[in-house]
Design a protein around this motif. Sequence first.
Motif, PDB file in Angstrom:
ATOM      1  N   PRO A  16       0.844  -1.203   0.000  1.00  0.00           N
ATOM      2  CA  PRO A  16       0.000   0.000   0.000  1.00  0.00           C
ATOM      3  C   PRO A  16       0.876   1.249   0.000  1.00  0.00           C
ATOM      4  O   PRO A  16       2.099   1.177   0.155  1.00  0.00           O
ATOM      5  CB  PRO A  16      -0.773  -0.124   1.314  1.00  0.00           C
ATOM      6  CG  PRO A  16       0.120  -0.933   2.194  1.00  0.00           C
ATOM      7  CD  PRO A  16       0.839  -1.888   1.280  1.00  0.00           C
ATOM      8  N   VAL A  17       0.274   2.399  -0.128  1.00  0.00           N
ATOM      9  CA  VAL A  17       1.005   3.665  -0.167  1.00  0.00           C
ATOM     10  C   VAL A  17       1.678   3.958   1.173  1.00  0.00           C
ATOM     11  O   VAL A  17       2.773   4.507   1.218  1.00  0.00           O
ATOM     12  CB  VAL A  17       0.051   4.818  -0.549  1.00  0.00           C
ATOM     13  CG1 VAL A  17       0.743   6.152  -0.461  1.00  0.00           C
ATOM     14  CG2 VAL A  17      -0.494   4.597  -1.950  1.00  0.00           C
ATOM     15  N   VAL A  18       1.027   3.583   2.267  1.00  0.00           N
ATOM     16  CA  VAL A  18       1.554   3.836   3.608  1.00  0.00           C
ATOM     17  C   VAL A  18       1.624   2.507   4.360  1.00  0.00           C
ATOM     18  O   VAL A  18       0.713   1.699   4.294  1.00  0.00           O
ATOM     19  CB  VAL A  18       0.655   4.830   4.375  1.00  0.00           C
ATOM     20  CG1 VAL A  18       1.147   5.037   5.791  1.00  0.00           C
ATOM     21  CG2 VAL A  18       0.576   6.151   3.640  1.00  0.00           C
ATOM     22  N   LEU A  19       2.727   2.315   5.078  1.00  0.00           N
ATOM     23  CA  LEU A  19       2.933   1.097   5.861  1.00  0.00           C
ATOM     24  C   LEU A  19       2.824   1.403   7.349  1.00  0.00           C
ATOM     25  O   LEU A  19       3.072   2.533   7.773  1.00  0.00           O
ATOM     26  CB  LEU A  19       4.331   0.535   5.598  1.00  0.00           C
ATOM     27  CG  LEU A  19       4.694   0.196   4.161  1.00  0.00           C
ATOM     28  CD1 LEU A  19       6.179  -0.111   4.067  1.00  0.00           C
ATOM     29  CD2 LEU A  19       3.869  -0.961   3.670  1.00  0.00           C
ATOM     30  N   GLU A  42      13.374   9.088  17.615  1.00  0.00           N
ATOM     31  CA  GLU A  42      13.354   9.865  16.368  1.00  0.00           C
ATOM     32  C   GLU A  42      14.552   9.531  15.491  1.00  0.00           C
ATOM     33  O   GLU A  42      15.167  10.401  14.879  1.00  0.00           O
ATOM     34  CB  GLU A  42      13.274  11.360  16.660  1.00  0.00           C
ATOM     35  CG  GLU A  42      12.002  11.756  17.390  1.00  0.00           C
ATOM     36  CD  GLU A  42      11.901  13.252  17.657  1.00  0.00           C
ATOM     37  OE1 GLU A  42      12.765  14.018  17.193  1.00  0.00           O
ATOM     38  OE2 GLU A  42      10.935  13.636  18.328  1.00  0.00           O
ATOM     39  N   ALA A  43      14.888   8.234  15.441  1.00  0.00           N
ATOM     40  CA  ALA A  43      16.049   7.775  14.687  1.00  0.00           C
ATOM     41  C   ALA A  43      15.686   6.724  13.647  1.00  0.00           C
ATOM     42  O   ALA A  43      16.562   5.998  13.171  1.00  0.00           O
ATOM     43  CB  ALA A  43      17.091   7.217  15.657  1.00  0.00           C
ATOM     44  N   PHE A  44      14.394   6.609  13.304  1.00  0.00           N
ATOM     45  CA  PHE A  44      13.986   5.628  12.301  1.00  0.00           C
ATOM     46  C   PHE A  44      14.681   5.979  10.988  1.00  0.00           C
ATOM     47  O   PHE A  44      14.768   7.156  10.638  1.00  0.00           O
ATOM     48  CB  PHE A  44      12.460   5.633  12.144  1.00  0.00           C
ATOM     49  CG  PHE A  44      11.916   4.358  11.563  1.00  0.00           C
ATOM     50  CD1 PHE A  44      11.896   3.193  12.308  1.00  0.00           C
ATOM     51  CD2 PHE A  44      11.437   4.322  10.266  1.00  0.00           C
ATOM     52  CE1 PHE A  44      11.394   2.014  11.772  1.00  0.00           C
ATOM     53  CE2 PHE A  44      10.935   3.150   9.727  1.00  0.00           C
ATOM     54  CZ  PHE A  44      10.915   1.986  10.489  1.00  0.00           C
ATOM     55  N   PRO A  45      15.201   4.993  10.247  1.00  0.00           N
ATOM     56  CA  PRO A  45      16.026   5.282   9.072  1.00  0.00           C
ATOM     57  C   PRO A  45      15.303   5.885   7.866  1.00  0.00           C
ATOM     58  O   PRO A  45      15.961   6.312   6.923  1.00  0.00           O
ATOM     59  CB  PRO A  45      16.637   3.928   8.714  1.00  0.00           C
ATOM     60  CG  PRO A  45      15.751   2.922   9.339  1.00  0.00           C
ATOM     61  CD  PRO A  45      15.142   3.573  10.538  1.00  0.00           C
ATOM     62  N   VAL A  46      13.985   5.930   7.880  1.00  0.00           N
ATOM     63  CA  VAL A  46      13.221   6.545   6.785  1.00  0.00           C
ATOM     64  C   VAL A  46      12.226   7.537   7.382  1.00  0.00           C
ATOM     65  O   VAL A  46      11.899   7.460   8.567  1.00  0.00           O
ATOM     66  CB  VAL A  46      12.482   5.486   5.925  1.00  0.00           C
ATOM     67  CG1 VAL A  46      13.459   4.520   5.284  1.00  0.00           C
ATOM     68  CG2 VAL A  46      11.470   4.717   6.729  1.00  0.00           C
ATOM     69  N   PRO A  47      11.741   8.487   6.581  1.00  0.00           N
ATOM     70  CA  PRO A  47      10.768   9.457   7.104  1.00  0.00           C
ATOM     71  C   PRO A  47       9.488   8.777   7.598  1.00  0.00           C
ATOM     72  O   PRO A  47       9.013   7.826   6.987  1.00  0.00           O
ATOM     73  CB  PRO A  47      10.463  10.342   5.898  1.00  0.00           C
ATOM     74  CG  PRO A  47      11.603  10.138   4.959  1.00  0.00           C
ATOM     75  CD  PRO A  47      12.082   8.741   5.189  1.00  0.00           C
ATOM     76  N   VAL A  48       8.974   9.255   8.711  1.00  0.00           N
ATOM     77  CA  VAL A  48       7.720   8.748   9.276  1.00  0.00           C
ATOM     78  C   VAL A  48       6.817   9.926   9.614  1.00  0.00           C
ATOM     79  O   VAL A  48       7.282  11.053   9.772  1.00  0.00           O
ATOM     80  CB  VAL A  48       7.955   7.894  10.546  1.00  0.00           C
ATOM     81  CG1 VAL A  48       8.763   6.661  10.238  1.00  0.00           C
ATOM     82  CG2 VAL A  48       8.616   8.701  11.632  1.00  0.00           C
ATOM     83  N   ALA A  56       2.760   6.363  10.644  1.00  0.00           N
ATOM     84  CA  ALA A  56       2.581   6.024   9.234  1.00  0.00           C
ATOM     85  C   ALA A  56       3.934   6.170   8.540  1.00  0.00           C
ATOM     86  O   ALA A  56       4.617   7.180   8.687  1.00  0.00           O
ATOM     87  CB  ALA A  56       1.561   6.955   8.585  1.00  0.00           C
ATOM     88  N   VAL A  57       4.313   5.146   7.789  1.00  0.00           N
ATOM     89  CA  VAL A  57       5.597   5.146   7.091  1.00  0.00           C
ATOM     90  C   VAL A  57       5.312   5.075   5.588  1.00  0.00           C
ATOM     91  O   VAL A  57       4.829   4.052   5.106  1.00  0.00           O
ATOM     92  CB  VAL A  57       6.469   3.947   7.523  1.00  0.00           C
ATOM     93  CG1 VAL A  57       7.837   4.017   6.868  1.00  0.00           C
ATOM     94  CG2 VAL A  57       6.593   3.879   9.040  1.00  0.00           C
ATOM     95  N   PRO A  58       5.593   6.149   4.841  1.00  0.00           N
ATOM     96  CA  PRO A  58       5.362   6.110   3.396  1.00  0.00           C
ATOM     97  C   PRO A  58       6.195   5.010   2.733  1.00  0.00           C
ATOM     98  O   PRO A  58       7.405   4.912   2.954  1.00  0.00           O
ATOM     99  CB  PRO A  58       5.803   7.495   2.919  1.00  0.00           C
ATOM    100  CG  PRO A  58       5.700   8.363   4.134  1.00  0.00           C
ATOM    101  CD  PRO A  58       6.042   7.464   5.287  1.00  0.00           C
ATOM    102  N   THR A  59       5.539   4.192   1.946  1.00  0.00           N
ATOM    103  CA  THR A  59       6.207   3.097   1.254  1.00  0.00           C
ATOM    104  C   THR A  59       7.324   3.609   0.360  1.00  0.00           C
ATOM    105  O   THR A  59       8.386   2.997   0.265  1.00  0.00           O
ATOM    106  CB  THR A  59       5.180   2.289   0.424  1.00  0.00           C
ATOM    107  OG1 THR A  59       4.176   1.803   1.321  1.00  0.00           O
ATOM    108  CG2 THR A  59       5.826   1.122  -0.277  1.00  0.00           C
ATOM    109  N   ALA A  60       7.110   4.740  -0.291  1.00  0.00           N
ATOM    110  CA  ALA A  60       8.123   5.294  -1.191  1.00  0.00           C
ATOM    111  C   ALA A  60       9.438   5.541  -0.455  1.00  0.00           C
ATOM    112  O   ALA A  60      10.515   5.317  -1.009  1.00  0.00           O
ATOM    113  CB  ALA A  60       7.618   6.590  -1.807  1.00  0.00           C
ATOM    114  N   GLY A  61       9.368   5.993   0.799  1.00  0.00           N
ATOM    115  CA  GLY A  61      10.582   6.226   1.580  1.00  0.00           C
ATOM    116  C   GLY A  61      11.336   4.940   1.868  1.00  0.00           C
ATOM    117  O   GLY A  61      12.567   4.906   1.804  1.00  0.00           O
ATOM    118  N   VAL A  62      10.605   3.885   2.182  1.00  0.00           N
ATOM    119  CA  VAL A  62      11.232   2.586   2.459  1.00  0.00           C
ATOM    120  C   VAL A  62      11.892   2.052   1.197  1.00  0.00           C
ATOM    121  O   VAL A  62      13.046   1.617   1.212  1.00  0.00           O
ATOM    122  CB  VAL A  62      10.204   1.576   3.014  1.00  0.00           C
ATOM    123  CG1 VAL A  62      10.830   0.196   3.173  1.00  0.00           C
ATOM    124  CG2 VAL A  62       9.637   2.060   4.334  1.00  0.00           C
TER     125      VAL A  62
END
Length: 93
Positions: A16-19, A42-48, A56-62
């Motif tokens: 999906p678009v958001v994970l 606040e150290a997650f490796p992709v934008p959240v 919400a984690v955008p799939t595109a960032g992952v």
Amino acid sequence: MKRETPVTLAEVASLPVVLGPVQAGRMLGLDRTTVYRLLREEAFPVPVQRAGKAWAVPTAGVLSYLGLDTPATSTTTTGGCGCGARTNTTEEG
């Protein structure tokens, strides 16, 4: 300790678009505890994004972090325009 199974290519194609954070972490090889610790720090490796109490984690960032094309930017699947539309391959005449 429970070991997560690797993400398959079929799963990547149907994302999906958001994970959720756990699903995003699984794609990055992180266990649930590590995912939530990194979110708190606040150290997650992709934008959240935080939506109330949910993450919400955008799939595109992952996918970008993993060096993979996103469907909207892949020229092999969109016919080269990058807009997500398919090109018309029928010829008249």
